[in-house]
Write a protein that holds these residues in place. Structure first.
Motif, mmCIF file in Angstrom:
data_model
loop_
_atom_site.group_PDB
_atom_site.id
_atom_site.type_symbol
_atom_site.label_atom_id
_atom_site.label_comp_id
_atom_site.label_asym_id
_atom_site.label_seq_id
_atom_site.Cartn_x
_atom_site.Cartn_y
_atom_site.Cartn_z
ATOM 1 N N ASN A 433 -4.042 -25.531 58.432
ATOM 2 C CA ASN A 433 -5.157 -24.787 57.855
ATOM 3 C C ASN A 433 -6.166 -24.371 58.914
ATOM 4 N N MET A 434 -6.342 -25.190 59.947
ATOM 5 C CA MET A 434 -7.256 -24.832 61.031
ATOM 6 C C MET A 434 -6.719 -23.620 61.791
ATOM 7 N N LEU A 435 -5.414 -23.610 62.051
ATOM 8 C CA LEU A 435 -4.790 -22.461 62.714
ATOM 9 C C LEU A 435 -4.932 -21.217 61.849
ATOM 10 N N SER A 436 -4.676 -21.353 60.558
ATOM 11 C CA SER A 436 -4.804 -20.221 59.640
ATOM 12 C C SER A 436 -6.220 -19.661 59.670
ATOM 13 N N TYR A 437 -7.208 -20.545 59.643
ATOM 14 C CA TYR A 437 -8.603 -20.106 59.662
ATOM 15 C C TYR A 437 -8.931 -19.380 60.963
ATOM 16 N N ASP A 438 -8.527 -19.946 62.090
ATOM 17 C CA ASP A 438 -8.819 -19.329 63.381
ATOM 18 C C ASP A 438 -8.188 -17.941 63.492
ATOM 19 N N VAL A 439 -6.937 -17.832 63.067
ATOM 20 C CA VAL A 439 -6.222 -16.559 63.198
ATOM 21 C C VAL A 439 -6.868 -15.485 62.322
ATOM 22 N N GLN A 440 -7.305 -15.855 61.130
ATOM 23 C CA GLN A 440 -7.821 -14.861 60.187
ATOM 24 C C GLN A 440 -9.322 -14.632 60.301
ATOM 25 N N HIS A 441 -10.005 -15.456 61.081
ATOM 26 C CA HIS A 441 -11.445 -15.283 61.228
ATOM 27 C C HIS A 441 -11.858 -14.955 62.655
ATOM 28 N N GLY A 442 -10.915 -14.469 63.443
ATOM 29 C CA GLY A 442 -11.271 -13.891 64.736
ATOM 30 C C GLY A 442 -11.116 -14.773 65.952
ATOM 31 N N SER A 443 -10.999 -16.098 65.773
ATOM 32 C CA SER A 443 -10.874 -16.963 66.949
ATOM 33 C C SER A 443 -9.514 -16.858 67.604
ATOM 34 N N GLY A 444 -8.489 -16.533 66.819
ATOM 35 C CA GLY A 444 -7.145 -16.399 67.354
ATOM 36 C C GLY A 444 -6.454 -17.746 67.506
ATOM 37 N N PRO A 445 -5.195 -17.737 67.926
ATOM 38 C CA PRO A 445 -4.404 -18.971 67.996
ATOM 39 C C PRO A 445 -4.511 -19.741 69.303
ATOM 40 N N ARG A 503 2.312 -24.046 53.500
ATOM 41 C CA ARG A 503 3.290 -23.532 52.530
ATOM 42 C C ARG A 503 2.781 -22.311 51.783
ATOM 43 N N ASN A 504 1.494 -22.243 51.496
ATOM 44 C CA ASN A 504 0.957 -21.115 50.745
ATOM 45 C C ASN A 504 0.290 -20.073 51.631
ATOM 46 N N GLN A 505 0.649 -20.040 52.901
ATOM 47 C CA GLN A 505 0.108 -19.031 53.804
ATOM 48 C C GLN A 505 0.806 -17.698 53.557
ATOM 49 N N HIS A 506 0.033 -16.673 53.266
ATOM 50 C CA HIS A 506 0.653 -15.359 53.078
ATOM 51 C C HIS A 506 0.986 -14.755 54.438
ATOM 52 N N CYS A 507 1.962 -13.874 54.451
ATOM 53 C CA CYS A 507 2.434 -13.289 55.699
ATOM 54 C C CYS A 507 1.355 -12.392 56.300
ATOM 55 N N LEU A 508 1.055 -12.600 57.575
ATOM 56 C CA LEU A 508 -0.039 -11.894 58.243
ATOM 57 C C LEU A 508 0.419 -10.688 59.046
ATOM 58 N N SER A 509 1.655 -10.237 58.819
ATOM 59 C CA SER A 509 2.095 -9.017 59.490
ATOM 60 C C SER A 509 1.190 -7.862 59.088
ATOM 61 N N PRO A 510 0.698 -7.071 60.055
ATOM 62 C CA PRO A 510 -0.190 -5.950 59.701
ATOM 63 C C PRO A 510 0.427 -4.981 58.707
ATOM 64 N N MET A 511 1.750 -4.924 58.647
ATOM 65 C CA MET A 511 2.410 -3.994 57.727
ATOM 66 C C MET A 511 2.235 -4.383 56.272
ATOM 67 N N ILE A 512 2.163 -5.694 55.992
ATOM 68 C CA ILE A 512 2.160 -6.153 54.600
ATOM 69 C C ILE A 512 1.064 -7.160 54.314
ATOM 70 N N GLU A 513 0.131 -7.372 55.237
ATOM 71 C CA GLU A 513 -0.874 -8.420 55.069
ATOM 72 C C GLU A 513 -1.701 -8.219 53.812
ATOM 73 N N GLN A 514 -1.991 -6.974 53.454
ATOM 74 C CA GLN A 514 -2.802 -6.690 52.273
ATOM 75 C C GLN A 514 -2.078 -7.006 50.964
ATOM 76 N N GLU A 515 -0.769 -7.162 51.023
ATOM 77 C CA GLU A 515 0.013 -7.430 49.817
ATOM 78 C C GLU A 515 0.073 -8.913 49.461
ATOM 79 N N TYR A 516 -0.463 -9.778 50.306
ATOM 80 C CA TYR A 516 -0.550 -11.216 50.035
ATOM 81 C C TYR A 516 0.824 -11.792 49.689
ATOM 82 N N VAL A 517 1.750 -11.654 50.613
ATOM 83 C CA VAL A 517 3.124 -12.126 50.412
ATOM 84 C C VAL A 517 3.193 -13.608 50.740
ATOM 85 N N VAL A 518 3.332 -14.429 49.711
ATOM 86 C CA VAL A 518 3.400 -15.874 49.873
ATOM 87 C C VAL A 518 4.833 -16.372 49.761
ATOM 88 N N ASP A 519 5.583 -15.775 48.844
ATOM 89 C CA ASP A 519 6.959 -16.191 48.585
ATOM 90 C C ASP A 519 7.919 -15.195 49.201
#
Length: 710
Positions: A433-445, A503-519
């Motif tokens: 979750n910390m990695l997810s937060y950093d990646v999506q809030h600008g700090s990066g991985p 497990r519930n991280q949606h795919c962060l690919s710029p192509m589909i990130e807005q579609e919130y692909v979890v499964d």
């Protein structure tokens, strides 16, 4: 409900069109749920009376229900289309914070005494965000919030706290504990009355964000409170029991304990005095609540009250007294950056907050001497000396070794606390979750990658005492993380770590990130939509999608990932991508993906080169558009991966090469032996001419001789 929506639209028409800052992705930072009621009224939004049908519910996007907001999430009125009775509301989650898959799966459609009913969940486009997100649907509690929006507490008699609060909350924690789950959102501001009379309370949402994310710092144990909110981790039942103790303290006092202090001040007083003493020294607890609060707020998890002690207290029986509730204090302080520290855990936090200045007392042995003489802790002193020796063996990369020394020193001082490295601070079970937060809030991985590459979690595991199945599980998972980070090709790296851990991280690919692909089943429909506006040279599988498929798909795709390691090999690279997408469609559908198939078809030219026969290539190129119209990626892949055709093509190619080689050899022989053949022909011609001349001369002489005789 529709009539209620119309009524509220008229009531708030003067505020129509106002859009609060929190109503956007990433606006879901931990919030103070005791904010003034006027602030909530300002957040009411109007979207022209529109409503959305999401699954079995109709959600009114202009009918805010701030009284049911939970943590960072906003509540909206909703109708259950399948039920005429009951009142539902929708809780809209922040799309840039992962939800808790395990809890959503466990709680959906289940009635549990003491826990708000989670009716359903769905992923839907939320117009205020302009993108898709997770929406949770709850049954409205009949009695409303225990702590109202103004911060005032509705009355609960201290004599009734045991039956009204402790019993229902214990039921929830026991039920979750039996499934190996934790709540991590036990707090007074997340309590509702389950009935209009206020006889029993129920706990609110615990699945809309990372575990512990919305908890006020005072509710976190001394071990976890130093972690960033997103990295506090899943924790254990003992962490929930600690939060229960703080909840009882808040209900008994009538306000949040230590509310006048800053987070740093709260940490300091809890570390110096212990959790219970910190509360007792600043607040006045009712006599009846002192015993359970003391037991539940014990900083030693081994001594902290469990269900047995709580049941004994509820039954009026005496329980075992809580032993020393504070850490051992040194006779003299250890100073870091002008501040004195007397306990190892407080010093660990001081080192983490003064990363650069702490290096000198660590390197010159001052901290080691303090541990040995001030605390009499020879084990920690020896570990610190060993860490120093490793610094001396560091070689050329001295700076990196010094940073690792500081991080390891923190873990020597506070082995049960978070991993801290420069600005990174997360429990090992909160890394994902910390990695997810950093990646999506600008700090990066980068911070996460540095921690993994420098092997700091391995040192954390080495400092844990005794056997714990959970620690063993985390250690096994960590080994995979190191391998993923060390691999630089698509399908690995931090992306693979992210989707493996969350497990519930949606795919962060710029192509589909807005579609919130979890499964995984949502992946190809999202790519189908993206294919409508994609550039001709873009590939439908990037690093994020490759890692997402590798972690979510049941089939092993390591072979395809290996083939993608060399993008310059266009044939194998394109075949690997088509293969991965075809396997996903074969497993999860849908059957018709015309846009995606045409996208793939445009990129199949390198894969067609696998055939040597010009005629066969032309036939395959003719078939590709026909199959693309049918929208079947499996057929497209089979077209270029027909083993029988490939073997036949290869066999014919080998034969053709052999025939060509033989013919070329003959031509070479002919061309290389020309002058010798000309000389031989000349000699043979001369010999034939001489022979012919001789024969003619003999015949002539013979004829003349015969004529002379006769």
């Amino acid at each position: 409900m529709a009539e209620q929506a119309e009524d509220q639209k008229q009531d708030v028409s003067n505020d129509a069109g106002q859009k609060p800052e929190m109503d956007k992705p990433g606006g879901g930072a931990p919030v103070d749920e005791t904010a003034d009621a006027n602030a909530n009224r300002e957040e009411e939004i109007s979207t022209g009376g529109k409503n959305l049908e999401i699954g079995n519910f109709r959600v009114f996007t202009d009918l805010r229900l701030p009284e049911f907001d939970m943590g960072h999430c906003k509540a909206y009125a909703a109708d259950n289309l399948r039920r005429s009775e009951g009142n539902a509301f929708a809780l809209v989650t922040d799309p840039v914070l992962p939800t808790r898959y395990d809890l959503i799966k466990f709680l959906s459609g289940v009635h549990m005494a003491g826990q708000i009913d989670l009716l359903d969940s769905a992923i839907a486009h939320w117009p205020i965000f302009g993108r898709k997100t997770m929406v949770l649907f709850f049954e409205k509690p009949k009695g409303g919030h225990v702590i109202v929006s103004s911060g005032k507490q509705r009355s609960i008699n201290e004599q009734d706290i045991a039956a009204s609060v402790v019993e229902p909350l214990m039921n929830v924690l026991q039920a979750l504990g039996e499934k190996g789950l934790t709540h991590r959102a036990v707090r007074a501001t997340n309590l509702f009355f389950g009935d209009p009379e206020g006889g029993k309370v129920i706990l609110g949402d615990c699945a809309s964000g990372p575990p512990g994310y919305d908890q006020p710092l005072v509710y976190e144990t001394t071990a976890r409170m130093a972690a960033d909110p997103a990295g506090r981790g899943v924790g254990t039942l003992s962490d929930d029991l600690y939060a229960l103790g703080m909840t009882l303290a808040e209900l008994a006092i009538g306000r949040r304990p230590l509310a006048s202090m800053t987070d740093q001040e709260i940490m300091d007083i809890k570390l110096s005095k212990g959790s219970f003493q910190a509360i007792a020294s600043q607040e006045k607890l009712p006599l009846i609540m002192i015993e359970p609060v003391r037991g539940l707020l014990c900083d030693d998890p081994e001594e902290r009250w469990g269900f047995a002690e709580l049941h004994a207290w509820l039954d009026g029986r005496r329980t075992k007294p809580v032993q020393g509730n504070t850490e051992k204090r040194a006779a003299r302080s250890q100073n870091i950056s002008g501040k004195d520290y007397y306990t190892v855990r407080a010093l660990a936090q001081g080192v983490a907050k003064n990363w650069v200045n702490a290096l000198t007392p660590l390197r010159d042995g001052t901290v080691e001497i303090w541990l040995r003489r001030g605390l009499g802790d020879n084990d920690r002193a020896k570990a610190m000396a060993d860490a120093m020796r490793q610094l001396q063996w560091a070689g050329a990369d001295k700076r990196s070794a010094e940073e690792v020394l500081v991080a390891r020193s923190i873990l020597i001082l506070d082995p049960s606390g978070p991993v801290r490295y420069k600005g990174f601070s997360a429990m090992v079970d909160g890394f994902g979750n910390m990695l997810s937060y950093d990646v999506q809030h600008g700090s990066g991985p980068q911070r996460f990658s540095d921690v993994i590459v420098r092997d700091i979690p391995a040192f954390w595991f080495g400092r844990q005492e005794g056997y714990s199945p959970e620690v063993q599980r985390l250690q096994s998972a960590y080994k995979n993380l190191r391998y993923y980070i060390q691999q630089k090709s698509a399908g690995y790296g931090y992306e693979r770590c992210l989707y493996s851990m969350v497990r519930n991280q949606h795919c962060l690919s710029p192509m589909i990130e807005q579609e919130y692909v979890v499964d995984i089943a949502q992946l190809l429909p999202a790519l189908e939509k993206a294919a409508e506006n994609v550039s001709d040279d873009a590939w439908p599988v990037d690093r994020h999608i490759a890692a997402f498929i590798a972690t979510r798909l049941e089939d092993d795709v390591e072979g395809q990932l290996m083939a993608m390691q060399n993008p310059s090999d266009e044939v194998e690279y394109s075949r690997a991508i088509i293969s991965m997408l075809a396997v996903v469609q074969w497993r999860h559908g849908p059957d018709n993906l015309q846009n995606l198939s045409h996208w793939v078809a445009r990129l199949m030219e390198p894969a067609v080169k696998v055939f040597h026969s010009k005629a066969r290539r032309e036939r395959v190129e003719t078939e590709i558009p026909k199959l693309a119209k049918r929208g079947n990626l499996v057929e497209l892949y089979n077209l270029i991966n027909d083993e029988q055709e490939r073997r036949k093509d290869q066999s014919e190619f080998v034969e053709a090469v052999a025939e060509y080689s033989e013919a070329e050899s003959e031509v070479f022989d002919l061309e290389s032996s020309g002058p010798a053949r000309l000389e031989m022909a000349e000699k043979v011609g001369q010999q034939a001419a001489a022979f012919a001349s001789t024969m003619i001369a003999l015949l002539t002489v013979s004829a003349l001789f015969l004529m002379h005789i006769f």
